[in-house]
Design an enzyme around this catalytic site. Structure first.
Site, PDB file in Angstrom:
ATOM      1  N   TYR A 184      -0.298  -6.107   3.175  1.00  0.00           N
ATOM      2  CA  TYR A 184       0.645  -7.221   3.516  1.00  0.00           C
ATOM      3  C   TYR A 184       0.288  -7.658   5.004  1.00  0.00           C
ATOM      4  O   TYR A 184       0.619  -6.820   5.842  1.00  0.00           O
ATOM      5  CB  TYR A 184       1.969  -6.733   3.207  1.00  0.00           C
ATOM      6  CG  TYR A 184       3.197  -7.510   3.912  1.00  0.00           C
ATOM      7  CD1 TYR A 184       3.197  -8.970   3.355  1.00  0.00           C
ATOM      8  CD2 TYR A 184       3.913  -7.314   4.995  1.00  0.00           C
ATOM      9  CE1 TYR A 184       4.132  -9.649   3.702  1.00  0.00           C
ATOM     10  CE2 TYR A 184       4.930  -8.297   5.306  1.00  0.00           C
ATOM     11  CZ  TYR A 184       4.998  -9.452   4.703  1.00  0.00           C
ATOM     12  OH  TYR A 184       6.073 -10.388   5.208  1.00  0.00           O
ATOM     13  N   HIS A 209      49.419  40.681  -6.621  1.00  0.00           N
ATOM     14  CA  HIS A 209      48.694  40.881  -5.254  1.00  0.00           C
ATOM     15  C   HIS A 209      49.131  39.858  -4.090  1.00  0.00           C
ATOM     16  O   HIS A 209      48.600  38.799  -3.864  1.00  0.00           O
ATOM     17  CB  HIS A 209      47.325  40.586  -5.451  1.00  0.00           C
ATOM     18  CG  HIS A 209      46.499  41.707  -6.064  1.00  0.00           C
ATOM     19  ND1 HIS A 209      46.173  41.589  -7.530  1.00  0.00           N
ATOM     20  CD2 HIS A 209      45.992  42.710  -5.884  1.00  0.00           C
ATOM     21  CE1 HIS A 209      45.697  42.887  -8.065  1.00  0.00           C
ATOM     22  NE2 HIS A 209      45.524  43.315  -6.888  1.00  0.00           N
ATOM     23  N   HIS A 237      43.762  43.524   3.555  1.00  0.00           N
ATOM     24  CA  HIS A 237      42.760  43.853   2.480  1.00  0.00           C
ATOM     25  C   HIS A 237      42.785  42.794   1.158  1.00  0.00           C
ATOM     26  O   HIS A 237      41.850  42.784   0.444  1.00  0.00           O
ATOM     27  CB  HIS A 237      42.920  45.328   1.813  1.00  0.00           C
ATOM     28  CG  HIS A 237      43.985  45.478   0.948  1.00  0.00           C
ATOM     29  ND1 HIS A 237      45.271  45.593   1.273  1.00  0.00           N
ATOM     30  CD2 HIS A 237      43.853  45.852  -0.345  1.00  0.00           C
ATOM     31  CE1 HIS A 237      46.062  45.730   0.263  1.00  0.00           C
ATOM     32  NE2 HIS A 237      45.282  45.883  -0.837  1.00  0.00           N
ATOM     33  N   ASP A 238      43.889  42.088   0.929  1.00  0.00           N
ATOM     34  CA  ASP A 238      44.191  41.473  -0.220  1.00  0.00           C
ATOM     35  C   ASP A 238      44.018  39.812   0.341  1.00  0.00           C
ATOM     36  O   ASP A 238      44.986  39.130  -0.587  1.00  0.00           O
ATOM     37  CB  ASP A 238      45.058  41.995  -1.278  1.00  0.00           C
ATOM     38  CG  ASP A 238      44.304  42.561  -2.427  1.00  0.00           C
ATOM     39  OD1 ASP A 238      42.932  42.544  -2.520  1.00  0.00           O
ATOM     40  OD2 ASP A 238      45.046  43.711  -2.744  1.00  0.00           O
ATOM     41  N   THR A 254      -5.194  -4.974  11.872  1.00  0.00           N
ATOM     42  CA  THR A 254      -5.467  -4.086  10.978  1.00  0.00           C
ATOM     43  C   THR A 254      -7.026  -3.995  10.541  1.00  0.00           C
ATOM     44  O   THR A 254      -7.240  -5.077   9.537  1.00  0.00           O
ATOM     45  CB  THR A 254      -4.502  -3.695   9.866  1.00  0.00           C
ATOM     46  OG1 THR A 254      -3.281  -3.555  10.523  1.00  0.00           O
ATOM     47  CG2 THR A 254      -4.850  -2.541   8.962  1.00  0.00           C
ATOM     48  N   ASP A 305      45.731  51.864  -1.394  1.00  0.00           N
ATOM     49  CA  ASP A 305      45.994  50.649  -2.233  1.00  0.00           C
ATOM     50  C   ASP A 305      46.547  50.827  -3.638  1.00  0.00           C
ATOM     51  O   ASP A 305      47.307  50.022  -4.315  1.00  0.00           O
ATOM     52  CB  ASP A 305      44.422  50.252  -2.421  1.00  0.00           C
ATOM     53  CG  ASP A 305      44.391  48.831  -2.996  1.00  0.00           C
ATOM     54  OD1 ASP A 305      45.289  48.061  -2.987  1.00  0.00           O
ATOM     55  OD2 ASP A 305      43.257  48.305  -3.324  1.00  0.00           O
ATOM     56  N   ILE A 314       0.766  -1.109  -0.057  1.00  0.00           N
ATOM     57  CA  ILE A 314      -0.054  -0.098  -0.047  1.00  0.00           C
ATOM     58  C   ILE A 314       0.658   1.429   0.131  1.00  0.00           C
ATOM     59  O   ILE A 314       0.879   2.107  -0.808  1.00  0.00           O
ATOM     60  CB  ILE A 314      -0.937  -0.014   1.401  1.00  0.00           C
ATOM     61  CG1 ILE A 314      -1.910  -1.312   1.137  1.00  0.00           C
ATOM     62  CG2 ILE A 314      -1.562   1.186   1.466  1.00  0.00           C
ATOM     63  CD1 ILE A 314      -2.984  -1.280   2.388  1.00  0.00           C
ATOM     64  N   HIS A 359      52.663  43.555  -1.694  1.00  0.00           N
ATOM     65  CA  HIS A 359      51.580  44.914  -1.858  1.00  0.00           C
ATOM     66  C   HIS A 359      51.048  45.153  -0.696  1.00  0.00           C
ATOM     67  O   HIS A 359      50.749  46.349  -0.612  1.00  0.00           O
ATOM     68  CB  HIS A 359      50.548  44.067  -2.975  1.00  0.00           C
ATOM     69  CG  HIS A 359      49.338  44.959  -2.989  1.00  0.00           C
ATOM     70  ND1 HIS A 359      49.384  46.187  -3.701  1.00  0.00           N
ATOM     71  CD2 HIS A 359      48.006  44.551  -2.808  1.00  0.00           C
ATOM     72  CE1 HIS A 359      48.119  46.490  -3.750  1.00  0.00           C
ATOM     73  NE2 HIS A 359      47.281  45.715  -2.767  1.00  0.00           N
TER      74      HIS A 359
END
Length: 501
Positions: free
Chosen positions: A37, A219, A259-260, A48, A371, A14, A223
């Site tokens: 079943y 970079h 920053h990088d 059931t 920068d 089912i 730097h």
């Protein structure tokens, strides 16, 4: 498998029928139904009588969240529920079916949300593991750390007598002296005492930041070191501490260092077009690389023994982190270009120390000035920096070609005419930037003049370069020609044998 577990193939019985068809089954007599079943009853002792079996659907949610059977109309079966043995009646009614269908919607939402929560938790665990792995590979040398902690922070002028002059290029400082120089700058700006930074914490932080940079041509750590040094020059020569708060200056200098972080030698456009992992994480917010740099910086700050903000009070700590993020994000040139009109207005009307907007604009202007500060040095430095930048650009262009993309002209070694590109950059970005800086901060006019002098040199070179076509379609050969011309100029001026730094 648990011995008390009972498993039935997903397409049988089912529940299997409902799972595969998406149809509700209302069975009035279980034992007379061909799909029932009875083995479950026999094994459990349960009897059931009737069954209401209905599908739980995932309507419109991400199908990757949970395994499911695909159905039509964007509906997916993510589960099946069975109600057995109606208590107050001989069997389940049509009304019960309607209630079950309504209930199934909440079941589906709950299942999907619980699994989404698990996916988020798993992602957090993976992120933590990745951070631990990153920190393991970024682990600093213990002997170097111990030596720097024990050694006295040097006087800044002992590193180089001209270190506080605008024309001085920090790239002449040897690599093993860059960390002591950073410590000396922190000391000379009074930040160690002002913010009660433990020397061991500061040493570990700066070493970790240096370790966090990769080695693309431009970079890289040098730097970041050069950018930070220009911030120091602004403090020493223009007394920006009288315009900014202590927290703003502290956040600005630390942002210059960070920053990088983890820059890969490719730009934001490449991250988005190549659908990189970074783009997947940050493209919806913009400034992909800058957000990654900030995230890497936060990883370092959150590493044990590396948080140089740790002794700030709660208010200053929160403000420092907000400023730290804001300043790093401001290194996206798109951000700077969007603020140029406001910066020009502020330069015309004057800096208002009581206006928070002026503080924001000034810190971002100073960050961008730091920068791009390689452009404020002498011609020898500017030429070398251009060579490093185009080496990095052309590597990206080659990579884009290998991926089937058409690179931008300045990234394409077969099309780039470097003098024109440099003149355009200086005239449209650098010179307006340092002109505004000069208008706001008297005493910085020499910086603008240095940039202008470099622009003029590029214009002279452009005329010569037009008559010397690049061989083999490689614009990078331009720098070999430039070196040859410089060597010839030195010989003609009787300076043969001198090394041009």
């Amino acid at each position: 498998m648990n011995m008390n577990e009972l498993r039935i193939p997903i397409d049988q019985g089912i529940a299997g029928h409902v799972a595969t068809t998406g149809e509700i089954l209302n069975i009035k007599d279980a034992y007379s139904h061909p799909l029932f079943y009875s083995g479950v009853d026999h094994s459990t002792g349960f009897r059931t009588r009737n069954i209401l079996c209905f599908p739980i659907k995932n309507e419109g949610h991400d199908s990757d969240v949970i395994g499911s059977f695909l159905m039509g109309d964007n509906e997916e079966i993510v589960g099946v529920a069975e109600l057995c043995n109606k208590i107050n009646g001989p069997c389940f009614s049509t009304y019960d079916e309607e209630l079950a269908q309504a209930f199934s919607i909440y079941c589906g939402i709950s299942l999907v949300h619980s699994l989404l929560y698990k996916k988020v938790a798993d992602a957090q665990h993976r992120s933590k593991l990745s951070n631990e792995l990153m920190m393991y590979h970024m682990k600093v040398n213990e002997d170097e750390t111990a030596r720097l902690i024990v050694d006295k922070i040097p006087e800044i002028t002992s590193i180089h007598p001209d270190v506080s002059i605008f024309s001085f290029t920090p790239r002449v400082i040897y690599d093993d002296q860059t960390i002591p120089c950073c410590l000396a700058m922190f000391e000379d700006m009074g930040m160690i005492n002002r913010w009660r930074i433990h020397k061991e914490t500061l040493v570990k932080f700066v070493l970790m930041v240096k370790k966090g940079y990769r080695d693309p041509p431009y970079h890289n750590w040098y730097h970041a070191f050069s950018v930070s040094h220009f911030c120091y020059l602004l403090y020493k020569n223009l007394r920006i501490d009288q315009l900014l708060t202590d927290v703003e200056l502290f956040a600005l200098f630390v942002a210059c260092l960070c920053h990088d972080l983890d820059h890969r030698g490719t730009n934001n456009a490449f991250q988005v077009s190549s659908k990189s992992v970074l783009a997947a994480l940050y493209s919806s917010e913009g400034s992909v690389l800058e957000r990654h740099h900030f995230a890497q910086a936060m990883c370092i700050l959150n590493t044990e023994g590396c948080n140089i903000f740790e002794n700030l009070n709660k208010r200053d700590y929160e403000q420092a982190l907000d400023l730290f993020q804001e300043i790093i994000l401001a290194t996206d040139l798109a951000h700077h270009l969007s603020a140029v009109k406001d910066l020009e207005t502020m330069a015309k009307e004057g800096y208002d120390k009581s206006n928070p907007r002026c503080h924001t604009l000034l810190t971002c202007l100073l960050m961008t000035s730091c920068d791009l500060s390689d452009q404020t040095k002498g011609w020898g430095t500017t030429k070398k920096i251009a060579e490093l930048i185009y080496q990095e650009f052309f590597r990206q262009g080659d990579l884009e070609k290998s991926m089937g993309y058409r690179p931008h002209e300045m990234m394409d070694r077969e099309k780039a005419f470097i003098p024109d590109l440099q003149i355009s950059f200086l005239e449209n970005i650098a010179m307006p930037l340092y002109r505004i800086l000069g208008d706001l901060l008297p005493g910085s006019e020499c910086v603008y003049e240095a940039v202008k002098a470099n622009r003029d040199t590029w214009m002279q070179i452009r005329e010569t370069a037009k008559h010397k076509p690049i061989t083999h379609g490689n614009s990078f050969d331009f720098f070999k020609m430039l070196d040859e011309d410089d060597d010839m100029s030195l010989v003609n001026n009787g300076e043969g044998g001198k090394e041009n730094h």
